[in-house]
Scaffold this active site. Structure first.
Site, PDB file in Angstrom:
ATOM      1  N   ARG A  67       3.476   9.668   4.848  1.00  0.00           N
ATOM      2  CA  ARG A  67       4.770  10.445   3.915  1.00  0.00           C
ATOM      3  C   ARG A  67       4.829   9.449   2.353  1.00  0.00           C
ATOM      4  O   ARG A  67       5.342  10.275   1.999  1.00  0.00           O
ATOM      5  CB  ARG A  67       5.720   9.341   4.911  1.00  0.00           C
ATOM      6  CG  ARG A  67       5.837  10.326   6.446  1.00  0.00           C
ATOM      7  CD  ARG A  67       5.067  10.035   7.238  1.00  0.00           C
ATOM      8  NE  ARG A  67       5.417   8.424   7.696  1.00  0.00           N
ATOM      9  CZ  ARG A  67       6.056   7.909   8.001  1.00  0.00           C
ATOM     10  NH1 ARG A  67       7.029   8.130   9.174  1.00  0.00           N
ATOM     11  NH2 ARG A  67       6.134   6.629   8.531  1.00  0.00           N
ATOM     12  N   ASN A  68       4.347   8.412   2.066  1.00  0.00           N
ATOM     13  CA  ASN A  68       4.546   8.434   1.365  1.00  0.00           C
ATOM     14  C   ASN A  68       3.768   8.554   0.165  1.00  0.00           C
ATOM     15  O   ASN A  68       3.981   9.324  -1.149  1.00  0.00           O
ATOM     16  CB  ASN A  68       3.853   6.397   1.369  1.00  0.00           C
ATOM     17  CG  ASN A  68       5.180   5.654   1.453  1.00  0.00           C
ATOM     18  OD1 ASN A  68       5.420   5.637   1.636  1.00  0.00           O
ATOM     19  ND2 ASN A  68       4.575   5.315   3.147  1.00  0.00           N
TER      20      ASN A  68
ATOM     21  N   LYS B 141       0.571  -1.310   0.263  1.00  0.00           N
ATOM     22  CA  LYS B 141       0.156   0.105   0.094  1.00  0.00           C
ATOM     23  C   LYS B 141       0.945   0.914   0.125  1.00  0.00           C
ATOM     24  O   LYS B 141       0.219   2.102  -0.400  1.00  0.00           O
ATOM     25  CB  LYS B 141      -0.959  -0.539   0.995  1.00  0.00           C
ATOM     26  CG  LYS B 141      -0.378   0.273   2.693  1.00  0.00           C
ATOM     27  CD  LYS B 141       0.058   1.551   3.151  1.00  0.00           C
ATOM     28  CE  LYS B 141       0.455   1.417   4.146  1.00  0.00           C
ATOM     29  NZ  LYS B 141       1.110   2.628   4.934  1.00  0.00           N
TER      30      LYS B 141
HETATM   31  N1  LIG Z   1       3.793   6.597  11.418  1.00  0.00           N
HETATM   32  C1  LIG Z   1       3.138   5.537  10.633  1.00  0.00           C
HETATM   33  O1  LIG Z   1       2.085   6.630  11.149  1.00  0.00           O
HETATM   34  C2  LIG Z   1       3.375   4.415  10.580  1.00  0.00           C
HETATM   35  C3  LIG Z   1       4.177   3.389  10.302  1.00  0.00           C
HETATM   36  N2  LIG Z   1       4.258   2.453  10.340  1.00  0.00           N
HETATM   37  C4  LIG Z   1       5.801   1.861  10.155  1.00  0.00           C
HETATM   38  O2  LIG Z   1       6.851   1.767  11.057  1.00  0.00           O
HETATM   39  C5  LIG Z   1       7.908   1.607  10.371  1.00  0.00           C
HETATM   40  C6  LIG Z   1       8.369   2.936  11.166  1.00  0.00           C
HETATM   41  O3  LIG Z   1       8.314   4.155  11.328  1.00  0.00           O
HETATM   42  P1  LIG Z   1       7.680   5.197  11.977  1.00  0.00           P
HETATM   43  O4  LIG Z   1       8.664   5.718  12.787  1.00  0.00           O
HETATM   44  O5  LIG Z   1       6.742   5.861  11.265  1.00  0.00           O
HETATM   45  O6  LIG Z   1       9.185   6.070  11.826  1.00  0.00           O
HETATM   46  P2  LIG Z   1      10.239   7.503  11.689  1.00  0.00           P
HETATM   47  O7  LIG Z   1      11.014   8.427  10.561  1.00  0.00           O
HETATM   48  O8  LIG Z   1       9.215   8.123  12.173  1.00  0.00           O
HETATM   49  O9  LIG Z   1      11.046   6.924  12.241  1.00  0.00           O
HETATM   50  C7  LIG Z   1      11.827   5.813  12.431  1.00  0.00           C
HETATM   51  C8  LIG Z   1      12.730   5.384  13.253  1.00  0.00           C
HETATM   52  O10 LIG Z   1      14.326   4.664  13.504  1.00  0.00           O
HETATM   53  C9  LIG Z   1      15.116   5.020  13.744  1.00  0.00           C
HETATM   54  N3  LIG Z   1      15.771   4.840  13.100  1.00  0.00           N
HETATM   55  C10 LIG Z   1      16.408   5.902  11.450  1.00  0.00           C
HETATM   56  N4  LIG Z   1      17.267   5.016  10.795  1.00  0.00           N
HETATM   57  C11 LIG Z   1      17.682   4.100  11.886  1.00  0.00           C
HETATM   58  C12 LIG Z   1      19.017   2.852  12.379  1.00  0.00           C
HETATM   59  N5  LIG Z   1      19.821   2.733  11.019  1.00  0.00           N
HETATM   60  N6  LIG Z   1      18.825   2.043  13.582  1.00  0.00           N
HETATM   61  C13 LIG Z   1      17.461   2.264  14.518  1.00  0.00           C
HETATM   62  N7  LIG Z   1      17.113   3.185  14.394  1.00  0.00           N
HETATM   63  C14 LIG Z   1      16.791   3.907  13.012  1.00  0.00           C
HETATM   64  C15 LIG Z   1      14.811   6.382  13.827  1.00  0.00           C
HETATM   65  O11 LIG Z   1      15.680   7.554  14.471  1.00  0.00           O
HETATM   66  C16 LIG Z   1      13.211   6.885  14.342  1.00  0.00           C
HETATM   67  O12 LIG Z   1      13.233   7.343  15.402  1.00  0.00           O
HETATM   68  C17 LIG Z   1       7.873   1.951   9.475  1.00  0.00           C
HETATM   69  O13 LIG Z   1       7.896   0.697   8.359  1.00  0.00           O
HETATM   70  C18 LIG Z   1       6.418   2.415   8.606  1.00  0.00           C
HETATM   71  O14 LIG Z   1       6.251   1.805   7.562  1.00  0.00           O
HETATM   72  C19 LIG Z   1       3.058   1.792   9.634  1.00  0.00           C
HETATM   73  C20 LIG Z   1       2.524   2.335  10.953  1.00  0.00           C
HETATM   74  C21 LIG Z   1       2.224   3.608  10.317  1.00  0.00           C
HETATM   75  O1  LIG Z   2       1.175   3.085   7.137  1.00  0.00           O
HETATM   76  C1  LIG Z   2       0.770   3.961   7.360  1.00  0.00           C
HETATM   77  C2  LIG Z   2      -0.996   4.575   8.332  1.00  0.00           C
HETATM   78  O2  LIG Z   2      -1.298   3.354   8.502  1.00  0.00           O
HETATM   79  C3  LIG Z   2       1.455   5.217   7.477  1.00  0.00           C
HETATM   80  O3  LIG Z   2       1.610   5.063   6.033  1.00  0.00           O
HETATM   81  P1  LIG Z   2       3.318   6.511   5.929  1.00  0.00           P
HETATM   82  O4  LIG Z   2       4.512   5.340   6.212  1.00  0.00           O
HETATM   83  O5  LIG Z   2       2.827   6.769   3.775  1.00  0.00           O
HETATM   84  O6  LIG Z   2       2.686   7.690   6.623  1.00  0.00           O
END
Ligand SMILES: NC(=O)C1=CN([C@@H]2O[C@H](COP(=O)(O)OP(=O)(O)OC[C@H]3O[C@@H](n4cnc5c(N)ncnc54)[C@H](O)[C@@H]3O)[C@@H](O)[C@H]2O)C=CC1
Ligand SMILES: O=C(CO)COP(=O)(O)O
Length: 333
Positions: free
Chosen positions: A255-256, A191
């Site tokens: 973000r995507n 997605k």
């Molecule tokens: N943000 C959202 O709404 C949602 C995100 N996700 C998924 O969750 C996962 C994490 O995404 P987010 O937290 O949103 O990303 P983000 O970019 O907000 O945070 C990523 C975290 O990982 C850390 N990080 C970066 N490089 C790293 C490394 N080399 N080693 C360890 N930590 C590192 C960063 O410092 C940050 O704390 C992704 O796979 C995303 O698709 C799933 C559902 C919702």
């Molecule tokens: O997975 C997500 C919402 O369910 C967050 O999507 P994005 O990583 O595109 O922000």
């Protein structure tokens, strides 16, 4: 009180830590940067990611993953998909031997084509029946604001998925139980690529018919790929499938979608990368998903065209013609 380690103090790791704290758990949140750790422990906020949410004081942040993992009854992982394998090399010997390990990640590993649960099993040395995947329409800022949402908690073991669902259930976050780990992960990762395509279309000025057509045909190719890999087709009609696709493709918080929107508006790939501070998983996963699809001989034309834009520098405008002029085919199959 269940003791939880959340590894990853970004947008979703922090929001999920707050869910579990609201559900009554005590949470140790590992973040890489000391500045983030200090801010959470002192001011109870992670201003770089969720500036509007005051975090419960049952969340303690640490920059030591050993401290976060010590004695944890549930381990939750929310780091970028492409760094997970390296992170697990550090964590492997410290992961508790009997705790469920929960993946919140929505990506496919470059090079191997592995889903995150496969990477956790392989690089983390975690038995498959301890691995859990949580996915659904869960934009972190909305959840952090305690707006109601649901998700699927998928795992092979009934005991393990029930434990994680119980520890994640709040008045605003409703976990459903699931068994289809493969489908849940393929839906979540793909997605993001479809949201890139929708964002591009929107950035080029296209409206809701285009979005709905991309979303529906994107779901068709996602389900085709997932089914070929052993998923249950029903999963793609659920929260991790159509639910997450709708939320992500429609929301400016994604973000995507935003990454795609900027490309569609005419920014160069490098400009968009430079302006994106958080993880847009689809940018890298479009390539690994395409390779995965090719390995099982499944046609994924939207993913293929997004990969051509993001990795081969194709103009988003050319993608429209490429997708619209494909050979006539039946809608189903
Ligand atoms: N943000 C959202 O709404 C949602 C995100 N996700 C998924 O969750 C996962 C994490 O995404 P987010 O937290 O949103 O990303 P983000 O970019 O907000 O945070 C990523 C975290 O990982 C850390 N990080 C970066 N490089 C790293 C490394 N080399 N080693 C360890 N930590 C590192 C960063 O410092 C940050 O704390 C992704 O796979 C995303 O698709 C799933 C559902 C919702
Ligand atoms: O997975 C997500 C919402 O369910 C967050 O999507 P994005 O990583 O595109 O922000």
């Amino acid at each position: 009180m269940t003791r939880v380690a959340v590894l990853g103090g970004g947008n979703w790791g922090t929001a999920y830590a707050a869910i579990m704290a609201d559900a009554g758990c005590t949470v140790r949140l590992w973040a890489r940067r000391q500045k983030v750790v200090d801010e959470i422990n002192t001011d109870h906020v992670n201003s770089g990611y969720l500036p509007d949410r005051v975090l419960p004081d049952t969340i303690a942040a640490t920059s030591s993953y050993a401290e976060a993992l010590d004695d944890a009854e549930i381990v939750v992982v929310a780091v970028p998909s492409q760094t997970l394998r390296d992170n697990l090399a550090d964590w492997r010997d410290l992961l508790p031997s009997d705790a469920p390990v929960v993946s919140l990640m929505k990506g496919i590993e470059l090079g191997t084509g592995e889903r995150m649960s496969q990477v956790i099993a392989e690089a983390g040395g975690v038995d498959a029946d301890r691995i859990v995947v949580v996915s659904g329409p869960n934009l972190a800022p909305e959840i952090a604001a305690r707006q109601p949402a649901a998700a699927v908690v998928a795992a092979a073991s009934p005991r393990v998925r029930a434990k994680v669902a119980e520890a994640s259930a709040t008045a605003y976050f409703r976990p459903y139980l699931g068994t289809d780990v493969v489908g849940t992960e393929i839906a979540g990762a793909t997605k993001n690529v479809i949201a890139l395509a929708v964002g591009m279309a929107s950035g080029m000025g296209m409206g809701d018919n285009t979005m709905a057509s991309l979303l529906t045909r994107g779901l068709a190719e996602t389900a085709r790929l997932g089914t070929a890999l052993g998923a249950d087709p029903q999963t793609f009609l659920g929260l991790a499938g159509v639910g997450d696709l709708v939320a992500t493709c429609a929301s400016p918080l994604s973000r995507n979608r935003t990454f795609g929107f900027r490309l569609g508006q005419g920014m160069s790939l490098q400009e968009v990368i430079d302006s994106t501070k958080q993880t847009a998983e689809g940018v890298k996963s479009c390539e690994s998903i395409l390779q995965l699809a090719q390995s099982v001989d499944v046609d994924v034309p939207i993913v293929e065209n997004v990969a051509a834009v993001v990795h081969e520098g194709r103009d988003p405008k050319d993608v429209v013609g490429a997708l619209m002029s494909r050979a006539r085919k039946h809608e189903v199959n």
